[in-house]
Design a protein around this motif. Structure first.
Motif, PDB file in Angstrom:
ATOM      1  N   LYS A   7       0.824  -1.201   0.000  1.00  0.00           N
ATOM      2  CA  LYS A   7       0.000   0.000   0.000  1.00  0.00           C
ATOM      3  C   LYS A   7       0.862   1.256   0.000  1.00  0.00           C
ATOM      4  CE  LYS A   7      -3.549   2.324   2.726  1.00  0.00           C
ATOM      5  NZ  LYS A   7      -4.301   2.297   3.994  1.00  0.00           N
ATOM      6  N   LYS A 121       3.332   1.134   3.141  1.00  0.00           N
ATOM      7  CA  LYS A 121       2.933   0.756   4.499  1.00  0.00           C
ATOM      8  C   LYS A 121       3.341  -0.688   4.790  1.00  0.00           C
ATOM      9  CE  LYS A 121      -1.138   0.927   7.587  1.00  0.00           C
ATOM     10  NZ  LYS A 121      -0.461   0.297   8.634  1.00  0.00           N
ATOM     11  N   GLU A 123       2.491  -3.928   6.451  1.00  0.00           N
ATOM     12  CA  GLU A 123       1.295  -4.589   6.963  1.00  0.00           C
ATOM     13  C   GLU A 123       1.634  -6.013   7.371  1.00  0.00           C
ATOM     14  OE1 GLU A 123      -2.441  -2.585   4.892  1.00  0.00           O
ATOM     15  OE2 GLU A 123      -1.152  -3.564   3.420  1.00  0.00           O
ATOM     16  N   THR A 125       0.155  -9.878   8.108  1.00  0.00           N
ATOM     17  CA  THR A 125      -0.936 -10.837   7.961  1.00  0.00           C
ATOM     18  C   THR A 125      -0.578 -12.080   8.768  1.00  0.00           C
ATOM     19  OG1 THR A 125      -0.043 -11.991   6.037  1.00  0.00           O
ATOM     20  CG2 THR A 125      -1.314  -9.991   5.621  1.00  0.00           C
TER      21      THR A 125
END
Length: 197
Positions: A7, A121, A123, A125
């Motif tokens: 992102k 960004k 991130e 998971t």
């Protein structure tokens, strides 16, 4: 858990991200052994360190990870970022050419490097993969002994933003980040290096 960088965000966002601009004071921006400004690789603000990684930090601080980097094909920097054997001389070379700084958030974001990696960004998971966080490093080639440090995270260089997959000189490498067990504001705070087979 795995790390992804998918992102795009603004260069000056104070969030967990690759590249972009740093919220470090200019006098703290690290240089390599040749006196050149290192390139910002990762920014990990205090909220991310506390909430996602369980690291106790002061408010309005962050960890910034810097490295020797070049896109000039004639500029060979692999030995300055890749650490494959437990050798003190090799580790000292890495320490001179990569820096992990824990610092107060500066009022303005800056970039002193010749390069500005796209801000993406970070991130997390819950999938299993080669990018592992705050547990145990995967694929570390040797049980390297880093007294006074703890493992924080790793990432696959090939997943880095387009055009910068060679952040560790070659895209088929894994970047590892270890931090000191005791962090001191505005001081060096860890070890950053890559490994490849």
């Amino acid at each position: 858990m795995i790390i992804t960088f998918n992102k795009p965000v603004d260069d000056f966002d104070f969030i967990e991200k690759t590249g972009g601009k740093s919220f470090i004071n200019s006098e703290l921006w690290p240089i390599d052994e040749e006196g050149k400004y290192l390139t910002l690789v990762l920014t990990l603000p205090y909220t991310f360190l506390k909430n996602a990684l369980g690291v106790e930090t002061d408010d309005n601080t962050c960890i910034s990870v810097f490295s020797t980097y070049s896109q000039d094909k004639d500029d060979y920097f692999l030995d300055k970022v890749i650490y494959n054997i437990e050798d003190e001389e090799e580790l000292e070379l890495i320490k001179r050419n990569t820096k992990v700084i824990y610092h107060k958030k500066a009022k303005e974001s800056i970039n002193l490097s010749d390069y500005l990696i796209p801000a993406m960004k970070i991130e997390i998971t819950n999938e299993e993969d080669t990018s592992n966080i705050n547990d145990k490093p995967i694929f570390l080639q040797e049980e390297l002994s880093f007294s006074g440090y703890k493992y924080l995270l790793q990432f696959y260089a090939g997943d880095f933003p387009k055009g910068y997959e060679n952040i560790l000189y070659i895209s088929d490498a894994i970047g590892y980040l270890f931090i000191k067990k005791k962090l001191v504001v505005n001081k060096e705070a860890g070890l950053y290096f890559g490994q490849c087979t």
